[in-house]
Write an enzyme that holds these catalytic residues in place. Sequence first.
Site, PDB file in Angstrom:
ATOM      1  N   HIS A 110      24.386  44.238  55.823  1.00  0.00           N
ATOM      2  CA  HIS A 110      25.523  44.418  56.384  1.00  0.00           C
ATOM      3  C   HIS A 110      25.699  43.168  57.572  1.00  0.00           C
ATOM      4  O   HIS A 110      24.692  42.922  58.188  1.00  0.00           O
ATOM      5  CB  HIS A 110      25.767  45.717  57.098  1.00  0.00           C
ATOM      6  CG  HIS A 110      26.991  46.146  57.805  1.00  0.00           C
ATOM      7  ND1 HIS A 110      27.976  46.235  57.354  1.00  0.00           N
ATOM      8  CD2 HIS A 110      27.280  45.837  59.010  1.00  0.00           C
ATOM      9  CE1 HIS A 110      28.997  46.357  58.158  1.00  0.00           C
ATOM     10  NE2 HIS A 110      28.612  46.215  59.396  1.00  0.00           N
ATOM     11  N   ASP A 151      26.525  52.739  56.688  1.00  0.00           N
ATOM     12  CA  ASP A 151      25.842  52.097  57.484  1.00  0.00           C
ATOM     13  C   ASP A 151      24.835  52.908  58.561  1.00  0.00           C
ATOM     14  O   ASP A 151      24.828  52.455  59.585  1.00  0.00           O
ATOM     15  CB  ASP A 151      26.579  51.167  58.106  1.00  0.00           C
ATOM     16  CG  ASP A 151      27.483  50.101  57.271  1.00  0.00           C
ATOM     17  OD1 ASP A 151      27.024  49.853  56.281  1.00  0.00           O
ATOM     18  OD2 ASP A 151      28.579  49.791  57.454  1.00  0.00           O
TER      19      ASP A 151
END
Length: 198
Positions: A110, A151
Amino acid sequence: MLRVVVCVSGGGTNLQALIDGVRNGKIRNTEITGVISNNSCAYAMKRAENAGIPSFCISPKDYEKRVDFNQALLDKLDELQPDLIVLAGFLVILPKELIKQYRNRIINIHPSLIPSFCGTGYYGLKVHEAALARGVKVTGATVHYVDEGTDTGEIILQKAVEVLPEDTPEILQRRVMEQAEWVILPGAVDAIAMKQGN
């Protein structure tokens, strides 16, 4: 050998970093056994072909129901028998059955320092736009395990990158890739491979 399958939706720069890492020995005891994309036009498929890695397109557009796509994705992964699934810019929400079956064997890259600029809606250029809008002086990238949240899985590696006054989202995106993503993703795969080997 750690058997890795990489899932990707776009250009595949992180895939290339993994391919290069295996070739140059920065990623040890690892073999990339397959690449899966949800986009037949993704340049990542060409990168896989150039490296002699089998690639497969499984797109939700080819299935009437999402459940059928989810099953096709799971079936392909089961067929490839990966020890590790790497999400390298894979813009698909993974089905819960897949996460459950491959728990602690799926990692994602990410483009921010989680918990900043992450979660639903934060992907690609949007992450860097948000970082610049907030005025942060430091951003970076995170490799984390994938769980049922967005996430929210355990962090494996992070690397910080300086934000410069003249940065645009595109310039910042490139710097985060070069200085962080392409460093820590191969690093995380190598660490997992070496741990498995012990």
